[in-house]
Each structure stands twice: as C-alpha cells, then as structure tokens.
Design a protein around this motif. Sequence first.
Motif, PDB file in Angstrom:
ATOM      1  N   ASN A 874       0.828  -1.193   0.000  1.00  0.00           N
ATOM      2  CA  ASN A 874       0.000   0.000   0.000  1.00  0.00           C
ATOM      3  C   ASN A 874       0.873   1.258   0.000  1.00  0.00           C
ATOM      4  O   ASN A 874       2.090   1.204   0.130  1.00  0.00           O
ATOM      5  CB  ASN A 874      -0.932   0.018   1.220  1.00  0.00           C
ATOM      6  N   ASN A 875       0.176   2.395  -0.139  1.00  0.00           N
ATOM      7  CA  ASN A 875       0.811   3.716  -0.008  1.00  0.00           C
ATOM      8  C   ASN A 875       1.906   3.967  -1.061  1.00  0.00           C
ATOM      9  O   ASN A 875       2.997   4.424  -0.751  1.00  0.00           O
ATOM     10  CB  ASN A 875       1.399   3.899   1.395  1.00  0.00           C
ATOM     11  N   ILE A 876       1.591   3.623  -2.310  1.00  0.00           N
ATOM     12  CA  ILE A 876       2.487   3.970  -3.406  1.00  0.00           C
ATOM     13  C   ILE A 876       1.942   5.259  -4.053  1.00  0.00           C
ATOM     14  O   ILE A 876       0.827   5.276  -4.590  1.00  0.00           O
ATOM     15  CB  ILE A 876       2.580   2.848  -4.454  1.00  0.00           C
ATOM     16  N   TYR A 877       2.734   6.314  -3.987  1.00  0.00           N
ATOM     17  CA  TYR A 877       2.286   7.626  -4.458  1.00  0.00           C
ATOM     18  C   TYR A 877       3.118   8.076  -5.653  1.00  0.00           C
ATOM     19  O   TYR A 877       4.337   7.886  -5.687  1.00  0.00           O
ATOM     20  CB  TYR A 877       2.389   8.667  -3.343  1.00  0.00           C
ATOM     21  N   ALA A 887      -7.624  17.562  -6.820  1.00  0.00           N
ATOM     22  CA  ALA A 887      -8.314  17.540  -8.101  1.00  0.00           C
ATOM     23  C   ALA A 887      -8.757  16.123  -8.440  1.00  0.00           C
ATOM     24  O   ALA A 887      -8.218  15.144  -7.941  1.00  0.00           O
ATOM     25  CB  ALA A 887      -7.394  18.080  -9.193  1.00  0.00           C
ATOM     26  N   ASN A 888      -9.768  16.032  -9.299  1.00  0.00           N
ATOM     27  CA  ASN A 888     -10.170  14.728  -9.796  1.00  0.00           C
ATOM     28  C   ASN A 888      -9.047  14.203 -10.685  1.00  0.00           C
ATOM     29  O   ASN A 888      -8.660  14.844 -11.638  1.00  0.00           O
ATOM     30  CB  ASN A 888     -11.462  14.851 -10.602  1.00  0.00           C
ATOM     31  N   CYS A 889      -8.527  13.018 -10.357  1.00  0.00           N
ATOM     32  CA  CYS A 889      -7.363  12.511 -11.069  1.00  0.00           C
ATOM     33  C   CYS A 889      -7.534  11.021 -11.293  1.00  0.00           C
ATOM     34  O   CYS A 889      -7.889  10.288 -10.367  1.00  0.00           O
ATOM     35  CB  CYS A 889      -6.094  12.796 -10.263  1.00  0.00           C
ATOM     36  N   ILE A 890      -7.337  10.606 -12.523  1.00  0.00           N
ATOM     37  CA  ILE A 890      -7.349   9.183 -12.847  1.00  0.00           C
ATOM     38  C   ILE A 890      -5.917   8.699 -12.769  1.00  0.00           C
ATOM     39  O   ILE A 890      -5.073   9.086 -13.572  1.00  0.00           O
ATOM     40  CB  ILE A 890      -7.936   8.948 -14.245  1.00  0.00           C
ATOM     41  N   LEU A 891      -5.617   7.828 -11.781  1.00  0.00           N
ATOM     42  CA  LEU A 891      -4.255   7.401 -11.502  1.00  0.00           C
ATOM     43  C   LEU A 891      -3.812   6.304 -12.454  1.00  0.00           C
ATOM     44  O   LEU A 891      -4.624   5.489 -12.911  1.00  0.00           O
ATOM     45  CB  LEU A 891      -4.158   6.881 -10.067  1.00  0.00           C
ATOM     46  N   PRO A 892      -2.526   6.261 -12.761  1.00  0.00           N
ATOM     47  CA  PRO A 892      -1.999   5.111 -13.498  1.00  0.00           C
ATOM     48  C   PRO A 892      -2.189   3.835 -12.684  1.00  0.00           C
ATOM     49  O   PRO A 892      -2.310   3.865 -11.449  1.00  0.00           O
ATOM     50  CB  PRO A 892      -0.514   5.457 -13.675  1.00  0.00           C
ATOM     51  N   HIS A 893      -2.167   2.714 -13.370  1.00  0.00           N
ATOM     52  CA  HIS A 893      -2.401   1.435 -12.711  1.00  0.00           C
ATOM     53  C   HIS A 893      -1.365   1.194 -11.612  1.00  0.00           C
ATOM     54  O   HIS A 893      -0.169   1.376 -11.816  1.00  0.00           O
ATOM     55  CB  HIS A 893      -2.313   0.307 -13.743  1.00  0.00           C
ATOM     56  N   GLY A 894      -1.866   0.799 -10.438  1.00  0.00           N
ATOM     57  CA  GLY A 894      -0.990   0.394  -9.353  1.00  0.00           C
ATOM     58  C   GLY A 894      -0.716   1.440  -8.304  1.00  0.00           C
ATOM     59  O   GLY A 894      -0.186   1.122  -7.239  1.00  0.00           O
ATOM     60  N   PHE A 895      -1.049   2.702  -8.552  1.00  0.00           N
ATOM     61  CA  PHE A 895      -0.781   3.762  -7.582  1.00  0.00           C
ATOM     62  C   PHE A 895      -1.980   3.942  -6.653  1.00  0.00           C
ATOM     63  O   PHE A 895      -3.133   3.700  -7.014  1.00  0.00           O
ATOM     64  CB  PHE A 895      -0.483   5.084  -8.295  1.00  0.00           C
TER      65      PHE A 895
END
Length: 929
Positions: A874-877, A887-895
């Motif tokens: 957990n806690n990968i930033y 902000a509304n943000c679509i994260l890359p896979h795994g973050f």
Amino acid sequence: SLHLLKFEDWPSCGVVHDLNPSSQRNLAVVVQHHLLMTKSTDEPPPPERSRSVMDYDSKADLKRAMTCGKRAEDSEGAASPVEDFDWITNNLDMSICCAQNLEEEMARLLTLKSYLILDAKREQKFERITALAGRIFDVPIALVSLVDLGRQWFMSNRGLGGRETPRSLAFCAHAIMSTQDLLVVPNASLDPRFMNNALVTSDPHIRFYAGAPLICPEGYKLGTLCIIDRKPRPMGLNLMEKQNLRELAAMVMDAMVGRKEELERVSQDQSRSIACAAHDLLTPLTSIELNLGLLLEDERLANMMDDHQRDLLHTAVGCSDLMGRICIQAIEAFRGNVVENNRKRKMQLSDGIALDGEPYVQSGMEEEEEGSVNVGRLIETLGVFIEPYPKSVPLTMEVDEDVPPVIISDDLKLFRSILNFLTNACRHTTQGSVHLRLYVNRPHPEKDDPGHLVFECEDTGPGIDVEMYPSLFVPFCGEENAKKQLRSPGLNQEFGSAHSEMNNSGLGLYSVASSIQSLGGEYGFRPRVDPDSTSPVTGSIFWFSIPIVLPSSAQENDTMSVESEDMSPQGFNEMDLNSTEQMLSQTSIGAKNGGNVREAAGPEGDDPDVSRSTKKRAIGECVATPSDVNPKIPATRTKCVLVIDDSLTIRKGIDKAFTRLGFEVTQAENGLEGLQMLKSKPYDAVLCDFLMPVMDGLDFVQQYRAWEAAHRSSFHQHIIGISAHATGSDAEMGLKRGMDKYIGKPIPLKTLKEISLSEEVQECSNKLDEEFQRANVDQWQSNLSTVPSIEQRSSRVCLIAENSPEVVKTLIQCAESRGWRASVVTDGEDALRLLKMRAWHGIFISDSIYPLTGASCVARFREWEGMNRVSRQNNIYLLGENHNASANCILPHGFDGVFGKPINPQLFLDLLNNIALTENSETEHIVVR
C-alpha cells in the motif's frame, strides 16, 4: 453586335467565318456567358425585370432606390421621369384612397421583406385557400397577391399564368391604398382607373375584381386575397360574400404569420445550434491555447526545434486564435447587436462592464467590427494559413501598388472570405494555377472617392456548370446540387470524405456572401476568359469588393508602426516569447533536469543547519528544534490559485499555466466544493465559472461574500468570473453579487500572466505574505508537540525514487522530521529492485525518472507482486509535476495516490501522519507465496 445574332447563324457571319474553329469555340463561350450574365436571349428581349425589395440589403439602399427611380438609381442620383418611380400608383381614386408616402411605403416594404415569403415556392396552405375561394365565389381566378416595390407577386395564382406582374398594372396596388376594407370593381372595362390596363384589354381580360387586404399584425397592408372573373358582375358582392372574402383574407394572413414564426424558430434553432457548438468548442480551444502557450515558452523545446517546426507551431497558435474568434463571433451573432456591442466594448469601464451591460472580454480574442486592417499583414498571415492546405498547383498572391496599406474594416470577415475562396480554388484546381489579386476599383476617378478594394481569386479548375449558377452563394443547395457542386476528379483527398461533404455544402460561399454584405460590399462570380488563348479556357473567378474607408493619419501611423497580434501568428508568438522571458526572471521558473522545475523560494540551498540536524538524527541524538519539527519553511510562501470549473479540460489547462507562473493551484469542479475550499483558506486569486452543476458561480460568490463579511472581514478575496457564453446581464449580475471581474473563454496564457501581475492579485498576495510570516513561528511551536518519539521514528521507512535533488532534499527533511528513514534511488530499475526486496510504509515514485518511468516501474511491480506475494503493498504515491491531490485525477495502474511537485512540506507532513495512523504495524513483514 454578335449577341444579337443567333448562335446557329454565326457561321454565315463573315467575321466569324474568318476565325479558325478553336477561336470560334472560344467566341461562342464568351458570348454564351455574356448572354447568361446579362440575361439576354433571342430576339425579342424579355420584359425588363421588375424591382423587388429583396434586391436591397439595407434600408438606406431601398430608400435610395425609391428616391432615384428604377433607371437612375445607379447613376448620379438625378431626377427621373415620373414613370420610373414604379412604387407610385397612378390613377388612384383619392375619394377612397390615401395619398402615398415614401416613409410609410418603405416601412411597409421592409415589413413585407421580413416575412421571407417573396419568391418562395408554392405551399399547399395557400393553394387550398385560393381553391376554396374559387369554388365559393365561382370565379376562374383567385390570387394571393403581395405588392412589392415594382411588382405584384403571387404566392398562389390559381387560374392565372405567371407569378408576377408589374405593379403599375396591379389592381391590388389600389386595394392596399384604399381606406375601405374591400376594393370591388364590378366592370373594369368601364372603370376609368382600369379601362386601359393591359390586364383588361388583353389576357386575362379582367372584368370583375374584388380584393380584401392582407393586414399584418404590424398594421401594414402587404397585399390582397383577390378574386377575378372574365365576366362583369354589376351587383358586385353581397354582404355575406364580402364577409367570406374578409375571413379568407384573414386566413391567408394567419398562414403568413405562422409561416414567418416557423421560419424564425427554425432560424433561431439553427443559430442556437451554431452558437452552442461554438461555445462547446471554446472549452477544448482554451486548453489547446494554454498548452500551445506552454510549448512556446518551453526553452528546451525551442532549442530542439528547427525553423520549419517553429513555423508549424506558430501556425497552430494562429489557427486556434482564429477559431476562437470565429466561435466568439458566432455566439455574439446569436445574441444579436454584434456591431453595437463591439463598438461599445471599446469603452471599458473600471468595473469591467461595457456601457451596454455586456461583459468586457479580456480573452485576447475580441475583434472590432470596424477596426484598422493592415493589408500587408493580412496577406502575409493568409499565406501562413493556406501554406499547409493541400494543393496540386502553385498559388500566387498579388497586391497592386495603389492598394492602401491600412483600411478600416473587419479583419476577421475579410480573412475568412478570402480563405474560403482560396480553399475552394485549391481543392478543385489540379492543373494550372490559383491566383489572388487585390486591386482598387474607382468607378468615379474624377470624384474624391477612394473607391472599392477588390479581392479576386482566379483558378484554372474545371469551371462551374451553368446549371449550378443559381446555387452559388446559397447554403445547403440540395442533394442533387450537392452532388454536382464544384466536383472534379483527382481532387486532394487528404481531409477525408467528411471534409469533402462539408466543403460541398455551399456554406463556404454563403459565409462569404453574409460577411461581405454586412460590410456593405458586393460579391460575385464570372467564368475565366483568355482572349489570347487558342485552346478552350476553363476556370473561374470569384471576387468580392468592399468600400475603402481610410483611417485618419494618426491612426494609420499607429497601425503601421505596431505589428498586429490579432491576425499574425508570428507576431503574436514573438510578443508572447518576449513577455515569457520577462516572466521567467520574475517567477523563478528555470529549466533543470531537462524540464521546468520551480526553484524553492528562500535561502535554503546549502544551509548548514539542515546538514547538522541530519547528522544529529543519524547518530540517534534527537533534539527538538524547528528544523527537526518542520523542514526549513521558505521565507516567502508559494502563491496559490483556486480554479472552480466543471470542465476538467479547463481546470487542467489553467492549472498548468499558473503552475508555470509560480503558483500552486487547487481545483474544484463545482461551486459547493469551491466554497468549502475557499472557507478553509484564502487564495491569491480565485477563477470561477458561471454555469456549473450542484452550485453555480453566482450562488457561490454570493454565499462566500456573506460568509467573508462575518468570518474574514479583514481580507477581500479577489474573485474572477470566467465563462464562454455568459450574457451581459449574467456578467453584470456576477459583479453585483461579489465578483471583481469577468473574463471570457478561451483564456490565453497572456491573460493569465496579466492576472498574476495585476494590482488586485498583488494586493492579496502582500496581505497573505504578511499573515504567513506572522504564522511561521507559531506553526513551528505547535509542531513541537507532535514530534514522535525515538521508537516511533525508527519504526517507519519509505522509498523515494526521484531524480530532482531539490525534491529529494525536501522529502528527506520532512520524513526525518517525523522519524522516518528514507532510501533514495534515481532511476526506475533500482526502484523496482527495492520494491521487490521488502515492504515499505510509504513509496514515492516520480513520473520523470528514467530509463524505466515511474508508471512502468509500478506496473511491473504489481504484476510481479500478484505472482509472488499475498499481501498488497500500500501507499504507493506518484510524484508528478502540476498534479494536485484535491483535483479529480485518474491514476496510473498500481498507484494509491498522487502528490504534486513542487513539494508543499506541510501537506507532505500531513500525508506522513495519515500513513502512520492507518498503517498496519506488521507492514515490514513480507508474506510470500
């Protein structure tokens, strides 16, 4: 004299007979086109066409035509014979008629024109009424007659051939001047007004006539519903018949009113659709312009590009600017009063509202309906825009020496019109060339008249079929015409079929017609003729002309000495680049590590206190000092902006621009979310959209101003309203409710720079800086109470993968101040190796590490983790430039989250505290499959 000869008689003509066959063919083409353009036919020539109110685009033109007479209207304005005044009705019975008046007749004609019915196709609703009238009154002829300038025109003409007659012969012209509700003529052959009328003495041999006027809601008599018999009716009409005729006339008028309302509704719907499409385009355009502005200011990119690539980028900027101006013009045209609004917009008031209540748009896209146009700059810019357009032949542009360098006109309308002509010519010309020429036409050189500026586009394409002439300059010419219109084999297909269909819709030429008419100009077409050629000549010449209006000497000097930034992408970009260099020196934005990274403000570079405190903690001797509790806070705070807009594209674009200007940006997607954020902390500036879901901009600013008065009265928050289609009343309402300014979309980078340097924002920044300095010591003291114990410090460890020394330094200082230990790597391969080695309490991976990027590194780790571990890390930033956690943000896979750079120390400390509170104490134990 050749046009008087029949074509088949030409071979017997001695002069023609001496020509070779090729020359005879060329001469035939010339004469045929001459006959067509002059509407000449075989002898005898047709009757002279009657004039119509539809022939005149303005009230002034109509008044001149009515004042001068039909033969003198194109001359010096000399008096004409009485018979030339075709709108004047002779032989009126003044005992039952009122005298004709120029102003009243002109108003009546303009009202008739507004019904858009003259020269329309037949419609069943009118045909049914005339058929019913014929049966009710047992007459062979029933007409819906509209009295035009020089003719009476029939919307329905049951029993009568032809759809118009001269007004001088019209019984209905008497009917509309009558003070009685009906005009009844029992026997026209005995009536002194009509006994010599050609319609009485010859076909259709009118004897009986009865007409009921068509009285419109505006109060004018536009024409009549009339019944005609070839036999006299000495008794006229009885009372019931008169009432029937009146009611049928009322039915005709109701049909005309309904038809007008439907046309206006359709037209308004079309205008609304265009305006809505233009508004929707402004949102992506804003993002395009902002991002192009950022590219222009990227020094590393500028050094990598060659001249051709720079030209392409400049052209893209110019195209986006042009698109924005076209969109804004479409929106304003839908609102109406474009000319008046643009004139008044020059007079900006101090509160940001123009005199007419329209918002003053500072988007850099505003245009003046009548402004100075640098002709040389116009042609130069045109060359830049047309250069990438697909062409099969050379294109040349020529400006005659007597063309004035500066004129007063609308640069955007001229530019669009020329561009339409050139793109049509380039698209359909596969051999020969395309030539644009600008020259001055002075029909009266003896007068002090500057004349007209003519724009003439000549091509050597396949030409225009004669049957297509009526469809030129007309939009949406129908399916059959669309198939025929300007089609030619071998055309460029780079833009695809959709683009081809759009270009064949007729909208391009119609756009030219609309734009040039609004400028008081003329437009047209003629086939290309080359008398010196011995082979058949093909091609077309499309042209338009506008009256030359010269600026005053002072205006001309000013215009000639200043490069136009509105029309020239090159000039516009050069100005932006120069201002960028100035901004770079003011906002401490530098190019480091291959990108633009904001330098940490304040004297923290090689502070010995930092290294000493690090050494103390390295040997386990903890002393609670401010630098232990909190990494050294900059002497000056980071300026911050709040952007409230429901469009993610707009928010991202403004975020990137302000971040490059040295601001920290917070985003909110609606007014309610923005209100909560603004209550939590003040900002240097707030940009708020007008129309948003949940809570719109007007409600947001009204509620905040009420809260501000009660809880933060010592600080006035600077709030700027932004919108693409807020009306003048909306903008005025925004200012009344508490907005400080209004700016229209799209918002170029230049405008955002001006905002950042404005006095209002500087005043807010100064107050917040003072508050920040006072709060620093108190903040450090409060943090002392939260210093973790030595046991807590030694229990947590984080992985930092970042190649920026400044960012790494800040992260280590923050982590160690909370008792965390940190392992630092600078590339993705090392980060992946350490990720597999153990479990971490926190992982912070940059998106700029290489050769394996942060996203690729985490994606590979998650794939490995799924096959080799039971517990999830957990806690990968993700550490990213211009990212905002709120902000509304679509994260890359795994973050699991994102943290923006440059690092805000306090926010990072809060993140570490949250991790410490939620982290499982057994995190360090790896459970393998």
